[in-house]
Design a protein around this motif. Structure first.
Motif, mmCIF file in Angstrom:
data_model
loop_
_atom_site.group_PDB
_atom_site.id
_atom_site.type_symbol
_atom_site.label_atom_id
_atom_site.label_comp_id
_atom_site.label_asym_id
_atom_site.label_seq_id
_atom_site.Cartn_x
_atom_site.Cartn_y
_atom_site.Cartn_z
ATOM 1 N N ASP A 159 -13.057 80.458 33.766
ATOM 2 C CA ASP A 159 -11.637 80.080 33.833
ATOM 3 C C ASP A 159 -11.425 78.920 34.797
ATOM 4 O O ASP A 159 -10.667 77.992 34.512
ATOM 5 N N MET A 160 -12.098 78.954 35.942
ATOM 6 C CA MET A 160 -11.960 77.877 36.921
ATOM 7 C C MET A 160 -12.626 76.599 36.429
ATOM 8 O O MET A 160 -12.118 75.504 36.643
ATOM 9 N N LEU A 161 -13.743 76.736 35.729
ATOM 10 C CA LEU A 161 -14.408 75.552 35.182
ATOM 11 C C LEU A 161 -13.545 74.865 34.125
ATOM 12 O O LEU A 161 -13.649 73.658 33.929
ATOM 13 N N ASP A 162 -12.675 75.629 33.468
ATOM 14 C CA ASP A 162 -11.746 75.022 32.508
ATOM 15 C C ASP A 162 -10.819 74.017 33.190
ATOM 16 O O ASP A 162 -10.296 73.113 32.543
ATOM 17 N N LEU A 163 -10.626 74.166 34.494
ATOM 18 C CA LEU A 163 -9.771 73.258 35.257
ATOM 19 C C LEU A 163 -10.539 72.058 35.822
ATOM 20 O O LEU A 163 -9.934 71.131 36.357
ATOM 21 N N ALA A 164 -11.862 72.097 35.738
ATOM 22 C CA ALA A 164 -12.695 71.055 36.341
ATOM 23 C C ALA A 164 -12.643 69.761 35.543
ATOM 24 O O ALA A 164 -12.661 69.775 34.311
ATOM 25 N N MET A 165 -12.608 68.672 36.271
ATOM 26 C CA MET A 165 -12.688 67.354 35.639
ATOM 27 C C MET A 165 -14.152 67.048 35.344
ATOM 28 O O MET A 165 -15.036 67.448 36.086
ATOM 29 N N HIS A 166 -14.417 66.362 34.252
ATOM 30 C CA HIS A 166 -15.764 65.925 33.877
ATOM 31 C C HIS A 166 -16.715 67.094 33.661
ATOM 32 O O HIS A 166 -17.914 67.010 33.930
ATOM 33 N N ARG A 167 -16.198 68.194 33.168
ATOM 34 C CA ARG A 167 -17.019 69.385 32.895
ATOM 35 C C ARG A 167 -18.047 69.078 31.819
ATOM 36 O O ARG A 167 -17.770 68.363 30.856
ATOM 37 N N GLN A 168 -19.239 69.620 32.002
ATOM 38 C CA GLN A 168 -20.310 69.478 31.029
ATOM 39 C C GLN A 168 -20.849 70.860 30.678
ATOM 40 O O GLN A 168 -20.479 71.854 31.308
ATOM 41 N N ASP A 169 -21.732 70.923 29.700
ATOM 42 C CA ASP A 169 -22.292 72.210 29.275
ATOM 43 C C ASP A 169 -23.050 72.914 30.404
ATOM 44 O O ASP A 169 -23.173 74.134 30.395
ATOM 45 N N THR A 170 -23.583 72.154 31.346
ATOM 46 C CA THR A 170 -24.350 72.743 32.444
ATOM 47 C C THR A 170 -23.565 72.741 33.758
ATOM 48 O O THR A 170 -24.155 72.798 34.831
ATOM 49 N N SER A 171 -22.260 72.692 33.685
ATOM 50 C CA SER A 171 -21.415 72.748 34.882
ATOM 51 C C SER A 171 -21.342 74.173 35.417
ATOM 52 O O SER A 171 -21.289 75.134 34.640
ATOM 53 N N ARG A 172 -21.327 74.278 36.731
ATOM 54 C CA ARG A 172 -21.143 75.561 37.406
ATOM 55 C C ARG A 172 -20.335 75.323 38.674
ATOM 56 O O ARG A 172 -20.140 74.187 39.104
ATOM 57 N N LEU A 173 -19.884 76.407 39.285
ATOM 58 C CA LEU A 173 -19.216 76.318 40.582
ATOM 59 C C LEU A 173 -20.231 76.689 41.657
ATOM 60 O O LEU A 173 -20.855 77.752 41.606
ATOM 61 N N GLY A 174 -20.385 75.808 42.637
ATOM 62 C CA GLY A 174 -21.365 76.016 43.698
ATOM 63 C C GLY A 174 -21.149 77.295 44.482
ATOM 64 O O GLY A 174 -22.106 77.894 44.977
ATOM 65 N N CYS A 175 -19.904 77.745 44.567
ATOM 66 C CA CYS A 175 -19.616 78.971 45.329
ATOM 67 C C CYS A 175 -20.150 80.217 44.626
ATOM 68 O O CYS A 175 -20.297 81.268 45.248
ATOM 69 N N GLN A 176 -20.467 80.108 43.358
ATOM 70 C CA GLN A 176 -20.932 81.254 42.582
ATOM 71 C C GLN A 176 -22.444 81.274 42.383
ATOM 72 O O GLN A 176 -22.972 82.161 41.731
ATOM 73 N N LEU A 177 -23.133 80.297 42.973
ATOM 74 C CA LEU A 177 -24.567 80.167 42.757
ATOM 75 C C LEU A 177 -25.343 80.524 44.019
ATOM 76 O O LEU A 177 -25.469 79.727 44.944
ATOM 77 N N LYS A 178 -25.860 81.743 44.058
ATOM 78 C CA LYS A 178 -26.660 82.202 45.193
ATOM 79 C C LYS A 178 -28.088 81.696 44.998
ATOM 80 O O LYS A 178 -28.702 81.912 43.955
ATOM 81 N N LEU A 179 -28.600 81.011 46.014
ATOM 82 C CA LEU A 179 -29.909 80.385 45.937
ATOM 83 C C LEU A 179 -31.032 81.346 46.313
ATOM 84 O O LEU A 179 -30.882 82.161 47.222
ATOM 85 N N THR A 180 -32.154 81.217 45.600
ATOM 86 C CA THR A 180 -33.355 81.998 45.872
ATOM 87 C C THR A 180 -34.540 81.033 45.940
ATOM 88 O O THR A 180 -34.387 79.825 45.710
ATOM 89 N N GLU A 181 -35.714 81.559 46.201
ATOM 90 C CA GLU A 181 -36.915 80.723 46.239
ATOM 91 C C GLU A 181 -37.147 80.027 44.899
ATOM 92 O O GLU A 181 -37.719 78.939 44.855
ATOM 93 N N GLU A 182 -36.707 80.629 43.817
ATOM 94 C CA GLU A 182 -36.865 80.029 42.485
ATOM 95 C C GLU A 182 -36.115 78.695 42.368
ATOM 96 O O GLU A 182 -36.456 77.862 41.544
#
Length: 139
Positions: A90-113
């Protein structure tokens, strides 16, 4: 009798130096500027960017209530993260210049991978508070 102090020093030094050094790179939309950033597993992409002064806003403080931490991932890296939630979509629907691989950085927890991945910042974002913003990907 307690263990000798040199043993403890050697153990602590080995533990600290053997910790993995993980890195993510934030790049401007056109790739002309980039900022490599170390991270610790468990941090969100937004937290790393804000900690290292990457030009990303995160206006809602990482609550998935805006789209100002929008990042664009490479296709091969997109699948390394869990699927986005309905709230994130829903929030990405509001993003400018959205692409198929767009994500929100706040939702991406980083791991060693995620060590070594590069994400691009969009050409611009829009904040309800400040209006349009052009992120540079540079400190």
């Amino acid at each position: 009798m307690p263990p000798p102090l040199p043993f403890l020093r050697r153990f602590n030094t080995l533990s600290a130096s053997s910790a993995p050094k993980l890195r993510i790179t934030f790049a401007s939309y056109d790739g002309s500027e980039s900022t490599p950033c170390p991270f610790t597993a468990g941090q969100t992409m937004l937290d790393v960017a804000l900690e290292k002064d990457v030009d990303i806003e995160g206006a809602c403080g990482g609550q998935c209530a805006c789209s100002t931490c929008h990042v664009i991932m490479k296709e091969e890296d997109y699948g390394k993260f869990p699927e986005p939630t309905e709230d994130e979509l829903d929030m990405l629907d509001l993003a400018m210049h959205r692409q198929d691989t767009s994500r929100l950085g706040c939702q991406l927890k980083l791991t060693e991978e995620h060590d070594g991945i590069e994400v691009k910042l969009p050409a611009e974002t829009i904040s309800q508070l400040d209006g349009p913003h052009v992120p540079t990907g540079k400190e």
